[in-house]
Design a protein around this motif. Structure first.
Motif, mmCIF file in Angstrom:
data_model
loop_
_atom_site.group_PDB
_atom_site.id
_atom_site.type_symbol
_atom_site.label_atom_id
_atom_site.label_comp_id
_atom_site.label_asym_id
_atom_site.label_seq_id
_atom_site.Cartn_x
_atom_site.Cartn_y
_atom_site.Cartn_z
ATOM 1 N N ASP A 138 17.170 -18.718 -1.765
ATOM 2 C CA ASP A 138 18.502 -18.796 -2.341
ATOM 3 C C ASP A 138 19.469 -18.373 -1.257
ATOM 4 O O ASP A 138 19.216 -17.406 -0.542
ATOM 5 C CB ASP A 138 18.611 -17.858 -3.551
ATOM 6 N N HIS A 143 22.184 -16.861 -1.239
ATOM 7 C CA HIS A 143 22.828 -15.544 -1.300
ATOM 8 C C HIS A 143 21.855 -14.377 -1.146
ATOM 9 O O HIS A 143 22.214 -13.216 -1.397
ATOM 10 C CB HIS A 143 23.676 -15.421 -2.575
ATOM 11 N N CYS A 179 22.669 -16.466 -14.044
ATOM 12 C CA CYS A 179 23.665 -17.186 -13.239
ATOM 13 C C CYS A 179 24.721 -17.884 -14.102
ATOM 14 O O CYS A 179 25.892 -17.909 -13.764
ATOM 15 C CB CYS A 179 22.972 -18.203 -12.352
ATOM 16 N N ASN A 216 31.169 -16.522 -5.898
ATOM 17 C CA ASN A 216 31.216 -16.729 -4.448
ATOM 18 C C ASN A 216 31.524 -18.172 -4.050
ATOM 19 O O ASN A 216 32.041 -18.423 -2.983
ATOM 20 C CB ASN A 216 29.896 -16.275 -3.815
ATOM 21 N N ILE A 231 26.643 -21.386 -11.886
ATOM 22 C CA ILE A 231 25.893 -22.541 -11.395
ATOM 23 C C ILE A 231 25.960 -23.725 -12.363
ATOM 24 O O ILE A 231 25.082 -24.572 -12.425
ATOM 25 C CB ILE A 231 24.439 -22.131 -11.038
ATOM 26 N N ILE A 243 18.505 -12.703 -9.351
ATOM 27 C CA ILE A 243 17.614 -12.374 -8.236
ATOM 28 C C ILE A 243 18.209 -11.318 -7.288
ATOM 29 O O ILE A 243 17.574 -10.315 -6.993
ATOM 30 C CB ILE A 243 17.207 -13.675 -7.484
#
Ligand code: MIC
Ligand code: SF4
Length: 754
Positions: free
Chosen positions: A161, A163, A423, A448, A427, A142
């Protein structure tokens, strides 16, 4: 509804910015920071109010909304409940979180498409029905796709989200929100935000050698800690900003989420102009150039920052060293030269098991080029990474471009596996069959987040974060204690050599980016005949039932589900990984409620005492039994409860299973709003030490709720099992409209009743 960022949309934004900036400057009677300029340009109403940071609420009109596949399901389900026809502002959905990382890109993508086809079909049909753009699986993550296509200087975007602030690298105020915030905004309501405080970060000097943009944010995280940015916008300024590429700036603003900031922001400059031009947006660059004054802070701000910011931090980039943070929290920082001492004194596992590079945080053309430059040095000496190296490109545009320009080959030459543009391991969509259950091991990433269990679902994995070039160097060294600035590697001919810092890398490809086809589906112009596809027998999607409204009675003598000890992030409250597949099915997902929370009463993870039978059981099992017996209950939390992600599921699953209130030492911003919106009382101890008073068999009463009012504390009585009672006071940050959400049972009920 137009999904593109057209010149028309941007020109209109700039007109309003110009007008409102003059007005707001007059109202406050002083020069404005960039944060204030962009916010005021998006005020729903401009009256005479001087907003006070961290105190007043403000209504804003965002320019666009971005949703991803796992939070987006709940947004669409809630939007459907509101009964409206179309989204009222440009909205896109991005399929990225549901894609696995197991073998390699194309193989994983095939499996993921099969496995999630039901959800992707639902999202695509909902997009078509409600006028949203749909980015197919494989298009990218995204935040990367938004940066490449939609972000623009001076804009305001919300995204489901945490981020989302990645777009701050292109000068946009971009804020992570819960799903219901997005659904309401799509329904045309102005969006409400606690007016942010302002933190200024002055950058002087210039990045050089091994030091990367990532090191700036790791340093900031060290200074501010995981909660230091709460309810603040971090505005970067000073001459050093110009030494950072647009995508480097995005890395920094992306990770502003890790310090709890509302978002982070850079002023418009030539680096942004270059990026806009290379991503096919010459027209936007031109408009931004014409409106530059609105897209940078007033000049007095830079000269005298202390007068305009609540706090100012200064970093000299010329002397900044590479940093590594972790394990388990992104604010545990030290320089690379201090790391080997920490490995010994803190007993970290020295051999690294896997290195991971890429993700939404660090997969730009520049990142890939700097990483490749280290890999090429190794290849020239005939050596490879000592450990598995997994690379996640952030988008198909990046993947295709680095395939064309050779960076991908350079990384593969040292043994890298390229995963799907998604991701994946960031995740927890990552399977590690080679690991025995509880085995402690070390991984290094450019990602992150590094909460326990985040990447591979294993709490004993120690996760350290650094820049792309540093992670590649560590993969070559194979050990956490390896310091590429001073330690040797051994070439294939047995000679010793040192790695050179990465070559200065182009921020954009000379030949332009590859523009992939067929990854975006625009909504049809007429959607009357489109049907949103949900199988009534689905195990993964469930239409929502409204939460019941408050019965008007106080909560009296209700039990405590958990007293969370230490860090309790949204990954602890509603873990991701395998559970991501249930994000559209509230009932089934609720089995994961509080699975990762450490219970202060028994030090167990995910379990507590069921007062109906005195057994130790999983929290969801206890809660289901309480629910059957019409019993409400509370969660007690420690500091910064709910930090991390925007997932409203961390508020919805407790709500669904009967949670009445969350009482903590402090709350993270997005989670606090999510709790309020879903109808759970979000409260904090007025005296944080009262946390200690709460014992396992206590019962909690929250009194005089009929008269709950903004700025008025809530009375709480703790009844201990020996008959003694403690009376304490709790704070809250509800305003009048938010109190109605509690009374109606949820903010969605308020919207539906309208
Ligand atoms: C994350 O990085 O934690 C996520 C997964 O992107 C979340 C969103 C989610 O849980 O769906 C976030 O950051 O908001
Ligand atoms: Fe995806 Fe990780 Fe970025 Fe979240 S932080 S959007 S999970 S890549």
């Amino acid at each position: 509804m137009e999904t593109d960022t057209t010149s028309e949309l941007v020109s209109n934004v700039y007109l309003k910015l110009k007008e409102n900036i003059v007005k707001y400057r007059n109202i406050v009677g002083r020069p404005l920071t960039l944060t204030e300029k962009i916010l005021s340009g998006h005020f729903n109403n401009i009256d005479e109010t001087v907003y006070s940071g961290g105190k007043d609420y403000v209504f804003l009109k965002p320019d666009r909304v971005a949703l991803q596949d796992v939070t987006g399901q709940m947004v669409m389900l809630q939007f459907m409940q509101a009964g409206l026809k179309q989204t009222s502002l440009p909205t896109t959905v991005h399929c990225d979180h549901l894609i696995r990382a197991e073998v390699q890109g194309d193989i994983d993508m095939k499996v993921s498409l099969d496995e999630n086809s039901e959800v992707f079909k639902f999202l695509q049909s909902a997009c078509a029905k409600y006028g949203c753009g749909f980015w197919k699986p494989g298009a990218g993550i995204i935040h990367q796709v938004v940066l490449e296509n939609y972000a623009f200087p001076g804009g305001l975007m919300i995204g489901t989200d945490s981020h989302t602030p990645n777009a701050g690298g292109l000068g946009m105020i971009a804020i992570g929100v819960g799903g219901l915030d997005a659904a309401e905004t799509m329904a045309g309501m102005p969006w409400e935000l606690l007016y942010p405080k302002r933190i200024g970060v002055k950058l002087t000097g210039e990045l050089n050698g091994w030091t990367a943009p990532k090191d700036i944010i790791l340093k900031v995280a060290d200074e501010l800690t995981v909660s230091g940015g709460t309810n603040a916008i971090v505005e970067y300024f000073g001459p050093g900003t110009k030494s950072i590429s647009c995508t480097g700036k995005a890395t920094i603003t992306n990770m502003g989420a890790e310090i709890g900031a509302t978002c982070s922001l850079f002023p418009y400059d030539e680096r942004m102009e270059t990026y806009l031009k290379y991503t096919n947006r010459e027209n936007i660059a031109e408009l931004a150039n014409q409106n530059k004054e609105s897209l940078v802070a007033d000049s007095e701000v830079e000269n005298n920052p202390e007068k305009f910011f609540d706090r100012v931090i200064e970093i000299n980039l010329s002397t900044l060293e590479p940093h590594i943070v972790g394990p388990h929290t992104p604010d545990l920082a030290r320089t690379i030269s201090e790391l080997s001492d920490d490995v010994v004194s803190k007993d970290y596992v020295d051999p690294i098991s896997v290195a991971l590079m890429g993700s939404c945080t660090n997969s730009s053309y520049e990142d890939m080029s700097r990483a490749a430059s280290i890999a090429e040095q190794a290849k020239a000496k005939g050596i490879k990474a000592k450990i598995p190296l997994l690379v996640t490109p952030g988008s198909e545009q990046i993947r295709g471009t680095i395939e064309r320009d050779g960076q991908m080959d350079s990384l593969k030459d040292i043994g890298a596996t390229v995963l799907a543009n998604a991701c994946g391991p960031c995740i927890g969509q990552w399977n590690r069959p080679e690991l025995e259950n509880d085995q402690q091991n070390t991984i290094v990433t450019t990602f992150n987040r590094n909460f326990p269990g985040r990447n591979d679902g294993r709490r004993n994995t120690l996760n350290f974060i650094g820049s792309p070039e540093m992670i590649i160097a560590l993969a070559l060294g194979g050990k956490l204690s390896f310091n590429p600035l001073k330690d040797d590697l051994i070439a294939s001919d047995g000679t010793k050599f040192k790695l050179e810092p990465p070559k200065p890398a182009p921020e954009v490809p000379e030949e332009g980016f590859m523009r992939p086809d067929g990854i975006f589906v625009a909504p049809p112009s007429n959607s009357d005949d489109v049907e949103v596809i949900i199988d009534p027998n689905s195990k993964r999607l469930q239409r929502l039932e409204p939460f019941p409204k408050w019965d008007g009675k106080d909560f009296e003598d209700i039990p405590i589900m958990v007293k969370a000890k230490g860090k309790c992030t949204t990954d602890h409250i509603s873990p991701a990984g395998a559970w991501l597949s249930l994000r559209g099915h509230l009932n089934n997902l609720s089995d994961n409620m509080l699975l990762g929370a450490v219970n202060a009463f028994n030090d167990k993870v995910g379990e507590g005492k069921n007062i109906l039978n005195n057994n130790i059981e999983s929290f969801s099992s206890i809660a289901r039994q309480y629910k059957e017996n019409q019993m409400r209950w509370v969660i007690i939390g420690d500091k910064n409860y709910g930090e991390g992600s925007s997932r409203e599921h961390a508020a919805m699953t407790p709500r669904f299973l009967g949670c009445a209130a969350v009482i903590t030492k402090s709350l993270a911003r997005i989670h606090e709003t999510n709790l309020k919106k879903q109808g759970i009382l979000a409260l904090t101890f007025s005296n944080p030490d009262d946390y200690e008073k709460i014992l396992e068999d206590d019962k909690i009463s929250l009194l005089d709720l009929k008269n709950i009012q903004p700025d008025k504390q809530v009375k709480c009585v703790i009844s201990h099992s020996d008959g003694i009672k403690d009376e304490i006071m709790l704070n809250h940050s509800y305003n009048q409209a938010q109190i109605e959400w509690f009374k109606a049972g949820s903010a969605l009920n308020v919207l539906r009743n309208r």
